[in-house]
Scaffold this motif. Structure first.
Motif, PDB file in Angstrom:
ATOM      1  N   GLN A  65       1.203  -1.464  -0.020  1.00 17.49           N
ATOM      2  CA  GLN A  65       0.071  -0.295  -0.343  1.00 17.49           C
ATOM      3  C   GLN A  65       0.972   1.495  -0.401  1.00 17.49           C
ATOM      4  OE1 GLN A  65      -3.418   0.559  -0.373  1.00 17.49           O
ATOM      5  NE2 GLN A  65      -3.328   2.532  -0.414  1.00 17.49           N
ATOM      6  N   LEU A  89       4.695   0.394   1.634  1.00 18.31           N
ATOM      7  CA  LEU A  89       3.674  -0.374   2.930  1.00 18.31           C
ATOM      8  C   LEU A  89       4.460  -1.798   2.829  1.00 18.31           C
ATOM      9  CD1 LEU A  89       2.740   1.818   5.506  1.00 18.31           C
ATOM     10  CD2 LEU A  89       5.042   1.421   5.346  1.00 18.31           C
ATOM     11  N   ALA A  91       2.802  -5.175   3.598  1.00 20.67           N
ATOM     12  CA  ALA A  91       1.957  -6.206   4.969  1.00 20.67           C
ATOM     13  C   ALA A  91       1.088  -6.936   4.886  1.00 20.67           C
ATOM     14  CB  ALA A  91       0.686  -5.062   5.485  1.00 20.67           C
ATOM     15  N   ALA A 128      -4.208  -5.588   9.718  1.00 18.43           N
ATOM     16  CA  ALA A 128      -2.740  -5.685   8.867  1.00 18.43           C
ATOM     17  C   ALA A 128      -1.569  -5.836   9.918  1.00 18.43           C
ATOM     18  CB  ALA A 128      -2.918  -4.664   8.069  1.00 18.43           C
ATOM     19  N   ILE A 130       1.833  -4.737   9.658  1.00 23.11           N
ATOM     20  CA  ILE A 130       2.485  -4.291   8.708  1.00 23.11           C
ATOM     21  C   ILE A 130       4.106  -3.923   8.993  1.00 23.11           C
ATOM     22  CG2 ILE A 130       2.874  -1.730   8.177  1.00 23.11           C
ATOM     23  CD1 ILE A 130       0.068  -0.811   8.830  1.00 23.11           C
ATOM     24  N   GLU A 131       4.957  -4.144   8.048  1.00 16.00           N
ATOM     25  CA  GLU A 131       5.986  -3.990   8.128  1.00 16.00           C
ATOM     26  C   GLU A 131       6.605  -2.758   7.898  1.00 16.00           C
ATOM     27  OE1 GLU A 131       7.460  -7.431   5.665  1.00 16.00           O
ATOM     28  OE2 GLU A 131       6.389  -8.580   6.417  1.00 16.00           O
ATOM     29  N   TRP A 132       6.303  -1.999   8.809  1.00 13.36           N
ATOM     30  CA  TRP A 132       7.755  -0.821   9.361  1.00 13.36           C
ATOM     31  C   TRP A 132       9.000  -0.394   8.140  1.00 13.36           C
ATOM     32  CZ3 TRP A 132       3.570   2.318   8.607  1.00 13.36           C
ATOM     33  CH2 TRP A 132       2.332   2.628   9.514  1.00 13.36           C
ATOM     34  N   GLU A 159       1.854   6.439   9.477  1.00 14.21           N
ATOM     35  CA  GLU A 159       2.061   5.752   9.773  1.00 14.21           C
ATOM     36  C   GLU A 159       0.732   5.888  10.684  1.00 14.21           C
ATOM     37  OE1 GLU A 159       4.951   6.056  13.053  1.00 14.21           O
ATOM     38  OE2 GLU A 159       7.011   5.018  12.003  1.00 14.21           O
ATOM     39  N   ALA A 162      -1.920   4.402   7.776  1.00 15.42           N
ATOM     40  CA  ALA A 162      -1.853   3.181   7.027  1.00 15.42           C
ATOM     41  C   ALA A 162      -2.653   1.924   7.511  1.00 15.42           C
ATOM     42  CB  ALA A 162      -0.148   2.837   7.141  1.00 15.42           C
ATOM     43  N   PHE A 166      -5.362  -0.607   4.706  1.00 20.28           N
ATOM     44  CA  PHE A 166      -4.602  -1.799   4.583  1.00 20.28           C
ATOM     45  C   PHE A 166      -6.253  -1.938   5.031  1.00 20.28           C
ATOM     46  CE2 PHE A 166      -0.252  -1.285   4.821  1.00 20.28           C
ATOM     47  CZ  PHE A 166       0.422  -2.094   3.592  1.00 20.28           C
TER      48      PHE A 166
END
Length: 209
Positions: A65, A89, A91, A128, A130-132, A159, A162, A166
């Motif tokens: 996203q 991002l 996720a 989600a 999320i893999e920051w 942040e 997001a 998602f």
């Protein structure tokens, strides 16, 4: 993973139904083994065993996203710069069916036709993950990014945005359709295996929503 969960759930039902078909003593033993005790009847055993699985994982989706925010840098009433930041991002979103919501009214067994009809709860996308740390960030460069904290502020803005973006993406029609199909297949297997083991080799299971 989703297939493993379905097999595990079916195995628990199988233990109950083997006892159900074998007589009072075996029925009681099977009932205790899966925690059913007073629900050793056919549909009751199946229902309680399935309910104990609670959230059945039916699909895992990998999503990407782009999230964009912008802020203005001002001197008094005058806007002297506008800065944009976009974060790409990745996720993971999982889709589950909450089996604890199943009730006796959702199961209908036609012994003559050997047909079990099951009305299942809806598929639900989970929040989600999320893999920051894997974010790819693009930002306007200029004096304002050096002299002010606009970059950090834009990062916080992205942040905050997001999760909702998602969530919206996870509810796309094609993803929900895939999750629905997977849920129907998983539950058909979960219910049919113990029926066959209980002496109904031609049993059919129809899942509805």
């Amino acid at each position: 993973m989703k297939r493993l969960l379905s097999i595990v759930g079916a195995a628990a039902i199988l233990l109950a139904l083997v006892g159900w078909a074998a007589g009072p003593d075996r029925r009681r033993e099977a009932c205790i083994s899966v925690g059913l005790c007073e629900r050793a009847d056919l549909l009751g055993a199946m229902l309680v065993s399935v309910q104990r699985q609670q959230k059945l994982l039916v699909l895992t989706a990998r999503l990407v996203q782009p999230v964009t925010s912008e802020r203005e840098t001002t001197l008094g009433p005058i806007t002297v710069a506008t800065t944009r930041q976009t974060a790409i991002l990745p996720a993971t979103v999982t889709y589950v069916v909450d089996l604890s919501k199943l009730t006796q009214a959702d199961l209908r067994w036609d012994a003559e036709a050997q047909l079990l009809s099951v009305r299942r709860p809806p598929v639900e996308p989970m929040p989600a993950s999320i893999e920051w740390g894997m974010a790819q960030t693009y930002q306007d460069n200029g004096w304002q990014t050096v002299l002010t904290g606009v970059g950090a502020n834009l990062k916080r803005d992205n942040e905050a945005k997001a999760p909702a973006q998602f969530a919206a993406q996870a509810r796309a029609k094609d993803l929900l359709a895939m999750a629905d199909q997977s849920a129907d297949q998983a539950l058909e297997t979960t219910f049919r295996m113990p029926l066959v083991a209980a002496g109904f080799p031609d049993a059919k299971v129809v899942i509805s929503r």
